[in-house]
Each structure stands twice: as structure tokens, then as C-alpha cells.
Design a protein around this motif. Structure first.
Motif, PDB file in Angstrom:
ATOM      1  N   ILE A  14       1.286  -5.279  -3.532  1.00  0.00           N
ATOM      2  CA  ILE A  14       0.130  -6.161  -3.859  1.00  0.00           C
ATOM      3  C   ILE A  14      -0.124  -6.280  -5.223  1.00  0.00           C
ATOM      4  O   ILE A  14       0.243  -5.485  -6.065  1.00  0.00           O
TER       5      ILE A  14
ATOM      6  N   THR B 129      -4.450 -10.402  -3.555  1.00  0.00           N
ATOM      7  CA  THR B 129      -3.825 -11.294  -2.665  1.00  0.00           C
ATOM      8  C   THR B 129      -3.716 -10.567  -1.350  1.00  0.00           C
ATOM      9  O   THR B 129      -3.387 -11.290  -0.454  1.00  0.00           O
ATOM     10  N   SER B 130      -3.759  -9.392  -1.168  1.00  0.00           N
ATOM     11  CA  SER B 130      -3.553  -8.585  -0.106  1.00  0.00           C
ATOM     12  C   SER B 130      -4.990  -7.839   0.495  1.00  0.00           C
ATOM     13  O   SER B 130      -5.671  -7.295  -0.545  1.00  0.00           O
TER      14      SER B 130
ATOM     15  N   TYR C 264      -1.041  -4.957   5.507  1.00  0.00           N
ATOM     16  CA  TYR C 264      -1.676  -6.003   4.912  1.00  0.00           C
ATOM     17  C   TYR C 264      -1.841  -7.410   5.349  1.00  0.00           C
ATOM     18  O   TYR C 264      -0.757  -7.905   6.143  1.00  0.00           O
TER      19      TYR C 264
ATOM     20  N   VAL D 257      -1.749 -10.984   3.867  1.00  0.00           N
ATOM     21  CA  VAL D 257      -1.360 -11.524   2.754  1.00  0.00           C
ATOM     22  C   VAL D 257      -1.895 -13.159   2.556  1.00  0.00           C
ATOM     23  O   VAL D 257      -1.559 -13.717   3.295  1.00  0.00           O
TER      24      VAL D 257
END
Length: 226
Positions: A32, A59-60, A108, A110
């Protein structure tokens, strides 16, 4: 090399290569990127001080169906550890083994274009020790507005400990366009009960850090002050 001609050696080599490829794939699932900017500003309201600590972009984001859920592997680990004379030592020894299912997972969601914004801070008030603390916190609203006027405060959470006059909180939104990361932000703090609104602007200069599965520096599941 006579050993290389043996079938079992070739099979083991292929299995090893496949394992490496699969492991590399899942390693990437835990990588991440977080952009962080320290604010450290305090807002004085009538009954509450609001301390704005930092804003971050990532971003995650942890998948919703995994939020606040203890993995089954950890539940098994805790139950098994209770059989030993020193459960804490047993947990420490077993932890790497029970982290394997966590590693081979995709925890996650993303999105490299629409980032997750998180604003972290604290509510401070002596009145948190009373019975009306929940209402007092609900009366305080914190918003993060970008230059286009978009509000990135779609959700919030806070954590209260009995007898404590400090309540950490977190404001978040999952639709922050990456092309606005260098833009000015406006923090708006509103006391709805007393009809008080205070705001200030920041020009974030983010520090970017990359994390992976083996980093112990961050826990995306932890409450605001992680």
C-alpha cells in the motif's frame, strides 16, 4: 548433472517456481501507498476542543467484509495457546505460522485514481465523563472540502474510553481524485448545537510511504491513532 535428470527433482523445481509466482502475487496484494500530512491544529468550541492531527491519502482500503473481523486463523491460535502454561509465549511462537492464511489473501480494494482520504484527530472535553457524551460528540461535525467544493467526509468513527476526556476520531471518504492531491483543502468544524462554525485552509505537502505485509509500522484496521 545426474540429479537434475530425476523426475522428482524436476517436479519439485516446478512446484517451487509456481510457489514463488503465487507468493509474489499475494505479496503485491499487501503493498500500500500512503501520503501523509501533519496538521496539528486545535479548534476551540464552546464545550469541546477539536484537535486536528493529520490528513492522509491512500490507494488501498480494507475490504468492507473484512472490517473489524478477527481472522479465523487467529481465533484458532488464541484457543490453542490457552492449553499451554504460558499462553503469551505460545502466541508469540505460533504467530508467524498463523499469519500464513493472512498473507495468502487479498485484503484490500485498490484504486489508483480515486484515493481514500482520512482525517484524524481528537475531541477533548471534561464533559465526556458525563452521560451525555455520545450526544456531545454527535453535535460536532468535521468536514474536509477540496478546492472544487467536493466534501470528502462520507463516514466517521470515534472511540471512547470510560473516564477519559479525550476521544480519538477519524473522518474518511473514498472518492478523492488523485489529480487533486496538490490542491488546497478546507477543514470545517461545526458545533451544531451552539451554531458555531470554524474553518481553516491547508496546502498539504504529503510525505509518501510504501508499506508491505512485513511492515509493522502500520495497521489499516486500527483505530484512528494507529
Amino acid at each position: 548433472m545426474k540429479m537434475w535428470k530425476k523426475t522428482w527433482v524436476k517436479v519439485m523445481f516446478v512446484i517451487f517456481i509456481v510457489w514463488l509466482i503465487i507468493s509474489a502475487y499475494y505479496y503485491r496484494q499487501h503493498c500500500i501507498t500512503i501520503r501523509n500530512y501533519i496538521i496539528d491544529k486545535q479548534i476551540e468550541l464552546k464545550d469541546v476542543k477539536v484537535e486536528i492531527k493529520e490528513v492522509s491519502l491512500r490507494t488501498s482500503n480494507r475490504k468492507r467484509n473484512n472490517n473489524y473481523r478477527i481472522p479465523k486463523s487467529y481465533e484458532l491460535m488464541y484457543k490453542f495457546a490457552q492449553r499451554f502454561e504460558d499462553p503469551m509465549r505460545a502466541l508469540k511462537i505460533m504467530k508467524p505460522l498463523f499469519q500464513i492464511p493472512t498473507f495468502y489473501s487479498k485484503p484490500y480494494e485498490v484504486n489508483d485514481e480515486l484515493l481514500t482520504l482520512k482525517l484524524r484527530g481528537k475531541f477533548i472535553s471534561d464533559k465526556f465523563k458525563g452521560k451525555d457524551r455520545e450526544q456531545l460528540i454527535e453535535d460536532i461535525k468535521v468536514d474536509v472540502i477540496d478546492e472544487s467544493g467536493a466534501d470528502h467526509s462520507s463516514s466517521s468513527r470515534w472511540q471512547y474510553e470510560e473516564g477519559n476526556n479525550i476521544v480519538p476520531f477519524e473522518i474518511s471518504g473514498n472518492l478523492f481524485p488523485i489529480d487533486r492531491i496538490n490542491n488546497e483543502l478546507t477543514i470545517v468544524v461545526t458545533d451544531k448545537k451552539n451554531n458555531i462554525t470554524k474553518k481553516f485552509r491547508i496546502e498539504p505537502e504529503y510525505v509518501t510511504r510504501n508499506y508491505n505485509f512485513f511492515d509493522k509500522k502500520i495497521n489499516l484496521d486500527a483505530h484512528p491513532m494507529c
